[in-house]
Design an enzyme around this catalytic site. Structure first.
Site, mmCIF file in Angstrom:
data_model
loop_
_atom_site.group_PDB
_atom_site.id
_atom_site.type_symbol
_atom_site.label_atom_id
_atom_site.label_comp_id
_atom_site.label_asym_id
_atom_site.label_seq_id
_atom_site.Cartn_x
_atom_site.Cartn_y
_atom_site.Cartn_z
ATOM 1 N N LYS A 127 0.898 -1.320 -0.032
ATOM 2 C CA LYS A 127 0.043 0.266 -0.141
ATOM 3 C C LYS A 127 0.745 1.277 -0.069
ATOM 4 O O LYS A 127 1.961 1.384 0.526
ATOM 5 C CB LYS A 127 -0.930 0.030 1.178
ATOM 6 N N ARG A 163 -10.243 -11.789 1.316
ATOM 7 C CA ARG A 163 -11.066 -12.874 0.706
ATOM 8 C C ARG A 163 -10.592 -14.217 0.751
ATOM 9 O O ARG A 163 -11.043 -15.225 0.948
ATOM 10 C CB ARG A 163 -11.317 -12.485 -0.592
#
Length: 490
Positions: A259, A333
């Protein structure tokens, strides 16, 4: 955790021993103004300060004939329903500092006294934190004032709910340095140690033996190995079984798909889903709800290192599905996939996952609505529960035409659409649905399932509103507890 103790007194307001008094009021002028004979001088004092009774308007006033103690008045709006009263009292307790004991009255909405108590407990929360002088002091004790008898078990239920929300806020506020995967697993056990909840923890060895490649793949770059935690509250005579799966990324750097620096700030909150599951299981057990609740906390640290999963690597989920990891920052996920598989093996009547899953949900719904996906009937029941407690939520579709986008050229699935931001939250929901088990081995019907994307609502980055502070919110805890109550009576 720090939220005020709640008490109830039916004595006259002037006789209640408190350091300050809060009165929640609608507009005191106009055709719909309430009678103010029991509050001599208060209307004049309010008019002089410009109090209009609008929702959340907060004023300190001087009205010695009403109470000799410091007095604050907060507006409920012209139609004070339960949500308005809850928010108003929450605003007052959040704003009124410096008093240990506060008395609260809602004289023109007494039917919503429990909502007022919940607002007080939620708005009075504070995280003690790490400042030398501590945070501004909020009330440690709130006395609810009314004129009728109140069932003490009802107030105890309010306290259990507030305690659950406070637990989420506490856990999310702790720096990731002190709350890695093993720490969170230990804390989960501690939180239910005195309750009829069975705790099972898979460490990295057990995860490998169990084939939980999603959790292992996300956590392998960290020096702090991942964990899977199962919490089982199974009361005798339970009418149904609800399984909850929570994303527990104790810190999310994005892994090798690193990030930007600004986006990494605050990523200790990426375990909101797991914290929510823990809090809801604990509250269900504390309230002895007649429903079996199994909580699954899929916990990992998403860190870059020489051991970390690389973009293009393939991981194998516990059901044997292979996933090409194109984006290591789409890690939630992957851990949820293992959690959904594990939860499905017990064939619950309802399966719910909770996760700070996608930044795309904020683009779609902003920061106040939870994104909800899943089976229409189950989603409708969740939305009804959320409506009952005034938590905002919105159903999003799971489009059939997007299913092909999950396909990978070398594995069963891919975990991201590189270079295509369209429908990112929907893609993630479709990915998760793949891992929801069938109601029976030979059935095509999936277990009823709800996906809650709380990436937008789990953290309030703006100013406080209602009972909600800046910072972690505990979103969906109250809705899930309400849903458990209704599921038990279906």
């Amino acid at each position: 955790m720090s939220f005020p103790d709640l008490e109830y007194r039916s004595a006259p307001l002037s006789e209640i021993d408190a350091d300050a008094v809060v009165i929640a009021l609608p507009p005191v002028e106009g055709d719909a103004a309430p009678p103010m004979e029991d509050f001599p001088g208060l209307k004049e004092a309010l008019v002089a300060t410009g109090f209009g009774g609008s929702p959340g308007s907060f004023h300190r006033v001087y009205a010695p004939d009403v109470t000799p103690r410091p007095l604050a008045v907060v507006g409920t709006g012209a139609v004070p329903d339960a949500a308005a009263v809850r928010d108003a009292v929450g605003t007052a307790l959040r704003s009124l500092t410096g008093f240990e004991t506060v008395a609260v009255a809602v004289p023109f909405a007494s039917e919503h006294l429990l909502a007022a108590a919940e607002g007080a407990a939620l708005g009075g929360y504070r995280f003690d934190g790490y400042k030398a002088d501590g945070p501004k002091r909020r009330a440690s004790r709130v006395i609810m004032h009314g004129t009728d008898d109140l069932d003490p078990t009802a107030l105890a239920a309010v306290t259990a709910t507030a305690s659950a929300v406070a637990l989420v806020k506490d856990l999310v506020s702790i720096p990731a340095e002190w709350l890695g995967p093993a720490d969170l697993a230990d804390r989960a056990g501690q939180e239910v140690a005195d309750l009829p909840v069975e705790v099972t923890v898979w460490d990295e060895t057990a995860l490998r033996e169990g084939g939980f490649g999603g959790i292992l793949g996300v956590g392998q770059g960290s020096d702090r190995p991942p964990r899977l935690v199962r919490l089982d509250y199974s009361p005798a005579g339970a009418r149904c079984h609800v399984a909850l799966v929570g994303k527990g990324i104790t810190f999310d750097t994005g892994g090798l798909s690193l990030k930007p620096a600004a986006s990494m700030v605050g990523m200790k909150y990426d375990m909101c889903g797991a914290a929510t599951v823990l809090a809801v299981v604990r509250a269900a057990a504390a309230q002895q709800l007649p429903v079996r609740v199994t909580g699954w906390l899929a916990v990992a640290d998403n860190m870059p290192s020489g051991r970390a999963t690389r973009p293009g690597d393939v991981v194998r989920i516990a059901d044997g599905t292979t996933v090409e990891v194109l984006n290591t920052d789409a890690e939630g996920r992957l851990v949820l996939a293992d959690g959904l598989v594990a939860a499905s093996r017990e064939n619950p009547d309802l399966l719910i996952d909770v996760a700070t899953l996608t930044g795309a949900i904020t683009i779609a719904l902003g920061t106040r609505h939870t994104g909800v996906m899943g089976d229409d009937d189950a989603v409708a029941r969740y939305l009804a529960a959320a409506g009952d407690v005034a938590e905002l939520a919105w159903q999003l579709p799971l489009p059939a035409h997007m299913v092909d986008e999950l396909d990978s050229p070398i594995a069963d699935l891919q975990n991201a659409k590189i270079g295509d931001p369209a429908g990112g939250s929907l893609f993630a929901g479709l990915f998760l649905r793949h891992f929801v088990g069938r109601t029976a081995p030979d059935s095509e019907q999936r277990i009823p399932w709800i996906h809650l994307d709380i990436a937008g609502v789990g953290m309030n980055k703006g100013g406080g509103f209602g009972f909600t502070d800046k910072g972690p919110t505990g979103a969906t805890v109250r809705s899930l507890l309400r849903l458990l109550q209704t599921e038990a009576t279906r």
